[in-house]
Design a protein around this motif. Structure first.
Motif, PDB file in Angstrom:
ATOM      1  N   SER A   1      -5.944  -0.207  -1.850  1.00 55.38           N
ATOM      2  CA  SER A   1      -6.001   0.853  -0.842  1.00 55.38           C
ATOM      3  C   SER A   1      -6.778   0.339   0.360  1.00 55.38           C
ATOM      4  O   SER A   1      -7.409  -0.732   0.306  1.00 55.38           O
TER       5      SER A   1
ATOM      6  N   LEU B   1       0.850  -1.191   0.000  1.00 59.54           N
ATOM      7  CA  LEU B   1       0.000   0.000   0.000  1.00 59.54           C
ATOM      8  C   LEU B   1       0.883   1.237   0.000  1.00 59.54           C
ATOM      9  O   LEU B   1       2.112   1.157   0.084  1.00 59.54           O
ATOM     10  N   GLU B   2       0.236   2.398  -0.116  1.00 60.24           N
ATOM     11  CA  GLU B   2       0.977   3.645   0.057  1.00 60.24           C
ATOM     12  C   GLU B   2       1.586   3.683   1.454  1.00 60.24           C
ATOM     13  O   GLU B   2       1.065   3.058   2.384  1.00 60.24           O
TER      14      GLU B   2
ATOM     15  N   GLN C   1      -0.738   4.584   4.327  1.00 65.96           N
ATOM     16  CA  GLN C   1      -1.769   3.588   4.577  1.00 65.96           C
ATOM     17  C   GLN C   1      -1.167   2.306   5.157  1.00 65.96           C
ATOM     18  O   GLN C   1      -1.798   1.641   5.984  1.00 65.96           O
TER      19      GLN C   1
END
Length: 399
Positions: free
Chosen positions: A120, A62-63, A66
């Motif tokens: 996400s 994920l980012e 996150q």
């Protein structure tokens, strides 16, 4: 040669019928069921311990922000629900959430991964095998909801793969180890009957009567294959009862990866390699029976052979993960460890020709041991008569 085979068949039929239709054979079939029950119970406890130790690992693609929230959510929930309630999370910094090759990353992480969560937090995607994705989708959804601090339910999208390379390798090794354990247990339980049968007939002078009419090679070969037939009957009964028991209690069969050669051929090779391991050890016991004249001498000589069999099993078990290395080749070529090493190869390597060569090599070595056992018997019993019994054991071994 034809006459020898015919005589061996007569001896095998005689011994096989005498054993199968005896009253003691029924109790022999029941005997291993008690340690089997204990083994199943111990195996269940061991599996629980392994489940507690070998925690599944899910990669996080994920980012960065996150990923941190997801890890924090796991830490928070683990304090309330216990650390074992959630899988371990492994951050994958070099994997983009929308990477089209994310499936390939399952086999390239620093740890063997059960699955990878990408996308996400609002719309997580869990990539892995179908059983793993179904098992952990709910937990990933709960972690995402906790990380977002929202009340809206999260739906995890599934992205299935057939099976991950790391998990397949681990489970194939487990299949190889299972095959080796089955071979050693059955061989040690059943092979000793060859020795007791020969010593009993030597004590009753039956063996000398047979030797006057039939070549000794045929007698030994017939006895060995009669005992092998008896062993296969026992295994068939135990296997049938085992499947019935699993079906009745609905315990399920362990989920092992398919061997490299496939289950049908693997089962055939398991029977063949058991037969060769049994014949090798049984022929060695025949040689011991040729030298021993009392039960005490039988115990004295058979114990080192049994311990040696355990050593060659440990050698083969040690080389399961060392395919192609010199120590593994030694286990393959050494006759007494060869059946155990080759069944491990059948679980991990898909080439078939090597098994044909291994079976021929093991059969040749079995015939060599039988021939040597016959020579010992002729020298110690048939040629010297009662005078051989007056000599001590060491003198008879020297001839």
């Amino acid at each position: 040669m034809i006459e020898t085979i015919r005589a061996a068949f007569v001896i095998a039929r005689r011994d096989f019928s005498a054993i199968i239709f005896s009253k003691s054979f029924f109790f022999f079939l029941l005997g291993p069921l008690f340690p089997l029950i204990i083994g199943v119970a111990a195996g269940g406890l061991g599996q629980q311990v392994r489940d507690d130790i070998d925690r599944p690992v899910i990669g996080v693609a994920l980012e960065a922000s996150q990923s941190a929230k997801l890890v924090e959510a796991r830490t928070t929930l683990s304090k309330n629900l216990g650390n074992g309630a959630f899988p371990e999370l492994l951050l994958l910094p070099n994997v983009h959430p929308t990477d089209p090759e994310i499936k390939a990353k399952l086999n390239k992480a620093s740890k063997p991964l059960t699955a990878i969560v990408s996308g996400s937090l609002e719309a997580p995607v869990l990539t892995g095998s179908a059983p793993d994705v179904k098992r952990w989708s709910g937990k990933i959804a709960l972690l995402s909801e906790t990380a977002l601090s929202g009340s809206n339910p999260i739906t995890v999208k599934a992205d299935f793969v057939g099976t991950t390379g790391s998990s397949k390798k681990r489970t194939q090794i487990a299949t190889a180890q299972g095959g080796q354990i089955i071979l050693i247990l059955l061989t040690m339980i059943l092979a000793g009957m060859v020795l007791s049968n020969l010593v009993e007939e030597k004590t009753n002078k039956i063996i000398e009567i047979l030797a006057a009419a039939i070549p000794m090679d045929a007698i030994f070969l017939g006895k060995l294959f009669a005992m092998l037939g008896m062993a296969l009957v026992g295994i068939t009964v135990w296997t049938t009862l085992g499947f019935i028991g699993v079906t009745v209690i609905n315990a399920g069969i362990p989920n092992l990866a398919a061997p490299a050669v496939g289950w049908p051929l693997f089962c055939i090779l398991l029977v063949l390699y058991f037969s060769m391991a049994y014949l090798l050890l049984g022929s060695l016991f025949l040689g011991i029976g040729a030298m021993a004249t009392t039960v005490r001498e039988v115990q004295t000589l058979s114990m080192p052979v049994t311990m040696g069999q355990l050593l060659v099993f440990f050698l083969a078990a040690y080389t399961v993960t060392k395919l192609g290395e010199p120590i593994e080749w030694f286990a393959v070529l050494f006759p007494f460890s060869s059946p155990f090493a080759m069944i491990a190869r059948a679980a991990q390597m898909d080439n078939i020709w090597q098994h044909g060569l291994a079976l021929i090599w093991q059969a040749m070595f079995t015939l060599i041991i039988i021939r040597f056992s016959v020579m010992l018997f002729r020298r110690n019993v048939m040629k010297t008569g009662n005078s051989a019994r007056k000599k001590n054991l060491f003198a008879r071994m020297r001839g």
